[in-house]
Design a protein around this motif. Structure first.
Motif, short mmCIF file in Angstrom:
data_model
loop_
_atom_site.label_atom_id
_atom_site.label_comp_id
_atom_site.label_asym_id
_atom_site.label_seq_id
_atom_site.Cartn_x
_atom_site.Cartn_y
_atom_site.Cartn_z
N LEU A 118 62.90 42.98 42.25
CA LEU A 118 62.48 41.70 42.34
C LEU A 118 61.98 41.36 43.57
O LEU A 118 62.38 41.52 44.50
N LEU A 119 60.55 40.91 43.50
CA LEU A 119 59.90 40.65 44.80
C LEU A 119 59.83 38.96 45.01
O LEU A 119 59.24 38.33 43.96
N LEU A 120 60.13 38.45 45.85
CA LEU A 120 60.04 36.91 46.25
C LEU A 120 59.28 36.77 47.55
O LEU A 120 59.26 37.79 48.56
N TYR A 121 58.66 35.77 47.53
CA TYR A 121 57.70 35.65 48.34
C TYR A 121 57.07 34.22 48.86
O TYR A 121 57.63 33.15 47.72
N THR A 122 56.61 33.82 49.62
CA THR A 122 56.01 32.58 49.92
C THR A 122 54.37 32.47 49.79
O THR A 122 53.70 33.36 49.78
N ASP A 123 53.73 31.28 49.79
CA ASP A 123 52.53 31.14 49.35
C ASP A 123 51.61 31.48 50.49
O ASP A 123 50.40 31.78 50.44
N GLY A 124 52.02 31.83 51.52
CA GLY A 124 51.10 32.36 52.88
C GLY A 124 50.81 33.71 52.35
O GLY A 124 49.66 34.12 52.97
N VAL A 125 51.46 34.34 51.32
CA VAL A 125 51.15 35.61 50.81
C VAL A 125 49.88 35.62 49.95
O VAL A 125 48.95 35.85 50.02
N THR A 126 50.09 34.73 48.65
CA THR A 126 49.13 34.66 47.66
C THR A 126 47.85 33.72 47.97
O THR A 126 46.94 33.82 47.18
N GLU A 127 47.95 32.98 49.02
CA GLU A 127 47.22 31.89 49.33
C GLU A 127 46.30 32.51 50.39
O GLU A 127 45.38 31.81 51.01
N ALA A 128 46.57 33.76 50.88
CA ALA A 128 45.77 34.19 52.05
C ALA A 128 44.27 34.63 51.49
O ALA A 128 44.22 35.17 50.58
N ARG A 129 43.30 34.27 52.20
CA ARG A 129 42.00 34.54 51.96
C ARG A 129 41.25 35.31 52.71
O ARG A 129 41.50 35.60 53.78
N ASP A 130 40.25 36.49 52.17
CA ASP A 130 39.29 37.00 52.76
C ASP A 130 38.08 36.30 53.27
O ASP A 130 38.06 35.12 53.02
N HIS A 131 37.01 37.23 53.82
CA HIS A 131 35.89 36.40 54.37
C HIS A 131 35.06 35.61 53.28
O HIS A 131 34.28 34.90 53.55
N THR A 132 35.17 36.00 51.92
CA THR A 132 34.53 35.68 50.86
C THR A 132 35.54 34.37 50.31
O THR A 132 34.82 33.81 49.14
N ARG A 133 36.55 34.12 50.78
CA ARG A 133 37.25 32.90 50.25
C ARG A 133 38.34 33.24 49.22
O ARG A 133 38.58 32.45 48.42
N ALA A 134 38.35 34.65 48.76
CA ALA A 134 38.90 35.18 47.65
C ALA A 134 40.55 35.10 48.03
O ALA A 134 40.77 35.92 49.12
#
Length: 380
Positions: A301-317
């Motif tokens: 089970l992996l728990l995480y915060t939105d700092g992981v899923t909302e991290a963007r690269d230089h193309t804003r992906a």
């Protein structure tokens, strides 16, 4: 194998300590090199005086790399070099006297600046030691194995030089089974850290006292309702593994955990009914619901915060966490999170712009050792 692993780790740390001192030594010698280069340029050009004022760059640079004693030594070297070169050029006494006076003035000023810098560095070191103590008190280290689980945690604060932020996590054994929390406080800075400390303190008490996981959540909600402002809240996932052997999850407005089967399949655990973040229940009138899931040996089970899923690269992906987990998952949680964290930093170009927390637990068999060679170590 564990002894061999610890020995290799110790060798790596000793090598790191030896190599870490080499750049520092080079920085201390840089002002001396500057003085030597200026002297060589003066000799090579054969000019009478144009290069000598540049000797002041040596003690000026030493203010940022050396202590007051080092600045004085570099200044003395620059003065001696200036006098020697001036005598060699047979310059009028007035000109080298002016250069020497300027060098002495720069040396004194640089020595004072160096003393102030050293003092600030000592104060900063003391503040950092206090911050590290606060980190250990707030985000207490999690053991590699807790009950039937292997556990790994990775935490990165977005603020430069910070060790703690608005994300929070805790995992502890209780009379009611293993209980854990991963959450994200609205906002950043010291107010967010204060709220995180409040949530973790209430969770640690309630996890031991409350027999029901919803009771733990209710205790946190009541505490936040008394202490938070109207616009403040905390998203969180509170989970438990009671003696009955199933997984319990309460999601309060947080990103859904990822359930990873022993075969490597990754699925998001979406809440059966949306619930508001902690601190906002009185406004919405909705209560969170308890979910029960089967959790077999080898499942993770992996728990995480939105700092992981909302991290963007230089193309804003956005960073594709599910795909990253599928690529790097293995039967050693520490290796999985290390690979995920490295890939996340590479995705954002080296620095996160929000706090990020990852907590991964894997259920092991009763006879499985706390550490065993795994397929993750093929690259080691």
């Amino acid at each position: 194998m564990r002894r061999f692993r610890n020995r290799v780790t110790g060798v790596r740390q000793s090598v790191h300590r030896r190599t870490a001192g080499q750049p520092a030594a080079a920085r201390h010698l840089l002002p001396v090199l500057v003085v030597a280069v200026v002297a060589l340029l003066d000799v090579a050009s054969g000019a009478a005086m144009p290069w000598l004022p540049l000797l002041a760059a040596g003690p000026a640079l030493a203010a940022s790399t050396n202590g007051p004693r080092g600045v004085a030594c570099v200044g003395a070297l620059a003065v001696a070099m200036g006098v020697t070169l001036a005598i060699g050029h047979a310059a009028p006494v007035r000109e080298p006297a002016g250069v020497v006076t300027a060098l002495l003035a720069v040396t004194v000023a640089s020595g004072l600046a160096s003393a102030l810098r050293v003092r600030r560095e000592r104060v900063l070191a003391a503040v950092r030691s206090v911050a590290e103590a606060a980190q250990h008190a707030l985000l207490q280290p999690v053991a590699d194995t807790v009950g039937p689980f292997q556990v790994a945690v990775r935490y990165s604060a977005a603020a430069a030089e910070a060790r703690i932020g608005g994300d929070l996590y805790a995992l502890l054994p209780t009379p009611h089974g293993i209980r854990l929390i991963v959450g994200d406080v609205r906002g950043k800075g010291l107010p967010a850290v204060s709220t995180a400390a409040l949530v973790l303190g209430v969770f640690r008490e309630a996890a031991h006292d409350e027999p029901d996981l919803l009771g733990v959540v209710a205790r946190i909600e009541r505490s936040l309702a008394r202490n938070l402002g109207a616009d403040d809240f905390v998203t969180a996932v509170v989970a438990g593994y009671p003696p009955s052997g199933h997984l319990e999850i309460v999601n309060c407005g947080h990103a859904p955990p990822l359930l990873i089967s022993a075969s490597g399949e990754v699925a998001a655990v979406e809440p059966s009914r949306p619930a508001p973040p902690l601190g906002l229940r009185a406004l919405s009138g909705q209560a969170p619901r308890l979910q029960r899931l089967a959790f077999a040996v080898g499942d993770q089970l992996l728990l995480y915060t939105d700092g992981v899923t909302e991290a963007r690269d230089h193309t804003r992906a956005f960073y594709p966490l599910g795909e990253g987990v599928a690529r790097h998952v293995c039967d050693e949680p520490a290796h999985t999170l290390t690979a995920l964290h490295d890939e996340l930093l590479e995705h954002v170009g080296g620095r996160l712009h929000d706090d990020a927390a990852l907590l991964l637990l894997r259920k092991r068999t009763a006879d499985e050792p706390a550490y065993a060679p795994s397929m993750c170590e093929a690259a080691f």
